[in-house]
Design an enzyme around this catalytic site. Structure first.
Site, short mmCIF file in Angstrom:
data_model
loop_
_atom_site.label_atom_id
_atom_site.label_comp_id
_atom_site.label_asym_id
_atom_site.label_seq_id
_atom_site.Cartn_x
_atom_site.Cartn_y
_atom_site.Cartn_z
N ASP A 77 13.85 30.05 -3.14
CA ASP A 77 14.31 30.37 -4.49
C ASP A 77 15.52 29.50 -5.03
OD1 ASP A 77 14.52 31.52 -7.07
OD2 ASP A 77 15.17 33.29 -6.35
N ASN B 31 7.93 18.97 4.34
CA ASN B 31 8.32 18.87 2.80
C ASN B 31 9.45 17.90 2.99
OD1 ASN B 31 11.35 19.84 2.05
ND2 ASN B 31 10.77 21.11 3.94
N PHE C 103 16.14 18.38 -2.40
CA PHE C 103 17.17 19.09 -3.00
C PHE C 103 16.95 19.03 -4.40
CE2 PHE C 103 20.96 18.76 0.01
CZ PHE C 103 20.29 19.46 1.13
N SER D 163 19.47 19.08 6.04
CA SER D 163 18.03 18.57 5.53
C SER D 163 17.68 17.37 5.81
CB SER D 163 18.15 18.95 3.95
OG SER D 163 17.04 18.15 3.46
N ASN E 205 15.95 15.57 3.96
CA ASN E 205 15.36 14.91 3.04
C ASN E 205 16.21 14.28 2.02
OD1 ASN E 205 12.54 15.46 3.82
ND2 ASN E 205 13.07 17.49 3.16
N THR E 206 17.58 13.98 2.31
CA THR E 206 18.56 13.59 1.54
C THR E 206 19.23 12.47 2.44
OG1 THR E 206 19.07 15.35 0.19
CG2 THR E 206 20.88 13.95 0.50
N LYS F 276 24.58 25.37 8.55
CA LYS F 276 23.26 25.23 8.83
C LYS F 276 22.79 23.99 9.70
CE LYS F 276 18.48 25.88 7.03
NZ LYS F 276 17.73 26.65 5.96
N ASN G 194 17.24 24.43 10.61
CA ASN G 194 16.64 23.80 9.57
C ASN G 194 15.33 23.10 10.02
OD1 ASN G 194 16.05 22.70 6.82
ND2 ASN G 194 18.26 22.57 6.59
C1 LIG Z 1 9.44 23.50 0.97
C2 LIG Z 1 10.94 23.76 1.73
C3 LIG Z 1 12.00 23.60 1.07
C4 LIG Z 1 13.06 23.94 1.68
N1 LIG Z 1 14.20 23.70 1.16
C5 LIG Z 1 15.32 23.75 1.87
C6 LIG Z 1 16.78 23.62 1.20
O1 LIG Z 1 16.89 23.37 0.17
N2 LIG Z 1 17.71 23.96 1.93
C7 LIG Z 1 17.86 24.43 3.07
O2 LIG Z 1 18.80 24.64 3.78
N3 LIG Z 1 16.70 24.65 3.79
C8 LIG Z 1 15.42 24.22 3.23
N4 LIG Z 1 14.24 24.40 3.75
C9 LIG Z 1 14.26 24.93 5.36
C10 LIG Z 1 13.94 26.56 5.40
O3 LIG Z 1 15.05 27.27 4.79
C11 LIG Z 1 13.98 26.88 6.78
O4 LIG Z 1 15.08 26.94 7.50
C12 LIG Z 1 12.71 26.10 7.82
O5 LIG Z 1 11.68 25.99 6.75
C13 LIG Z 1 12.48 26.79 8.91
O6 LIG Z 1 11.92 27.99 8.66
P1 LIG Z 1 10.45 28.37 8.93
O7 LIG Z 1 9.86 27.71 9.93
O8 LIG Z 1 10.25 29.85 8.65
O9 LIG Z 1 9.78 27.95 7.30
C14 LIG Z 1 13.08 24.16 3.17
C15 LIG Z 1 11.80 24.36 3.68
C16 LIG Z 1 10.71 24.48 3.05
C17 LIG Z 1 9.17 24.63 3.77
#
Ligand SMILES: Cc1cc2nc3c(=O)[nH]c(=O)nc-3n(C[C@H](O)[C@H](O)[C@H](O)COP(=O)(O)O)c2cc1C
Length: 346
Positions: A70, A116, A120, A184, A186-187, A219, A248
């Site tokens: 979200d 992914n 951001f 992240s 991705n930046t 994080k 992450n």
């Molecule tokens: C589509 C997607 C978008 C994400 N966006 C963010 C983000 O904006 N900021 C962040 O700190 N982590 C982001 N995450 C990482 C998740 O918060 C989480 O740390 C990570 O996916 C590992 O947990 P999981 O294996 O339960 O998915 C994202 C993950 C996914 C799959």
């Protein structure tokens, strides 16, 4: 029981379309009082035995939704209806960002994983803070809200601390804790900010503004070398960091089987999440927990799908849990299932 059917239909759509459609459906359900009450009954778990206080914040239950689900704080009431104890909004950046070009989110169903490279995408601090202020003024809620903050893509790393400070000031009134996201993949260049001097600069600037003692967590990526983890552990002794989020997504594709490594290549760059990340993120969590010797709490993130996964994170030192990819594959019962397991195995 119905979720596998629903999931099969949603998985026929592109991942981002499925995400928007399901959140739209939840919004509709939430707007109908009878349906809302039925869903709340179905999904919420009365977890008074699981409520706990971490970094001065009382969490109604330890199962939260990780950042990036979200991003714009648009679905908090719907997510509360599904039983989450807390939701981390964001990553929020000072200015709005479109993120990377689509497609940028991919499923790997046979390993219950996602890749992914969202980058951001978010509506920006001003709109998100306004939305949260309006919600606070109009809604009675126990949901704990974390504010995950980042820098804009165009901001140079040398100035990144300013973006974190801008976000802090803009969200301070409306979130219960902050998470500094420097992990992240991705930046471009963001993960370089995990280096000790950069972190010291960011946290010093934030704590200088932090007159009301809002908890500020860090994080981290699961791909850090042991020496970098040691640096972070040392930094927690030196400067006020109220907790860690481990971890992450990973850039390590060797966690996928050979067939999916080939598929993954075609998907391109991005962070891997879900089941293949479980062990790697738990190893990082264990190492950090040992290093900080319980001085500050750790939120576990990475590959949590079941009550047993959640228990393994708690045994490795986690105080709180976040799910993301597990929510996509297991559906909304995941929160209650994990809470029930944790209650039964206390
Ligand atoms: C589509 C997607 C978008 C994400 N966006 C963010 C983000 O904006 N900021 C962040 O700190 N982590 C982001 N995450 C990482 C998740 O918060 C989480 O740390 C990570 O996916 C590992 O947990 P999981 O294996 O339960 O998915 C994202 C993950 C996914 C799959």
């Amino acid at each position: 029981m119905l979720y596998p059917l629903l999931r099969n239909s949603l998985f026929m759509l592109p991942p981002e379309t499925a995400h928007h459609l399901s959140m739209g459906g939840l919004q509709l359900a939430h707007s109908l009082p009878f349906v809302k009450n039925q869903l709340a009954k179905q999904f919420q778990y009365n977890a008074s035995d699981l409520s706990k206080t971490c970094f001065g914040v009382r969490f109604p239950n330890p199962v939260g939704l990780g950042a990036g689900f979200d991003k714009n704080a648009a679905y908090l009431n719907e997510l509360e209806m599904l039983g989450f104890g807390f939701v981390e909004i964001g990553t929020v950046t000072p200015k709005p960002q479109a993120g990377n070009a689509q497609p940028r989110l991919f499923r790997i169903p046979d390993q219950k994983a996602l890749i992914n490279r969202m980058g951001f995408n978010n509506e920006g601090l001003e709109i998100i803070a306004k939305r949260l202020k309006e919600r606070k003024a109009t809604t009675q809620s126990n949901l704990i809200i974390g504010g995950n903050i980042g820098k804009n893509k165009v901001t140079e790393n040398a100035d990144a601390w300013k973006d974190y400070c801008t976000n802090f000031v803009g969200l301070e009134e409306v979130v219960d804790y902050f998470v500094v996201n420097v992990s992240s993949p991705n930046t471009p260049g963001l993960r370089e900010l995990q280096e000790k001097e950069s972190l010291r600069k960011i946290f010093a600037a934030l704590q200088n503004l932090n007159k009301n003692n809002k908890p500020i967590l860090l994080k981290m990526a699961p791909d850090l070398e042991t020496s970098a983890l040691d640096d972070i552990i040392a930094l927690t002794n030196e400067i006020k960091i109220d907790g860690l989020v481990a971890t992450n997504t990973t850039i390590d594709r060797s966690l996928l089987n050979t067939m999916n490594q080939e598929k993954g290549k075609k998907m391109g760059a991005g962070g891997l999440s879900g089941q293949p990340l479980l062990e790697k993120s738990t190893e990082v969590l264990k190492y950090l927990h040992k290093g900080i010797a319980g001085r500050i709490p750790i939120i576990a993130s990475g590959g949590i799908f079941t009550g047993a996964d959640a228990e393994s994170k708690i045994n490795a030192g986690a105080s709180l849990l976040q799910i993301w990819t597990g929510f996509i594959y297991e559906g909304p019962m995941i929160v209650k299932n994990i809470c029930q397991h944790l209650s039964a195995h206390k």
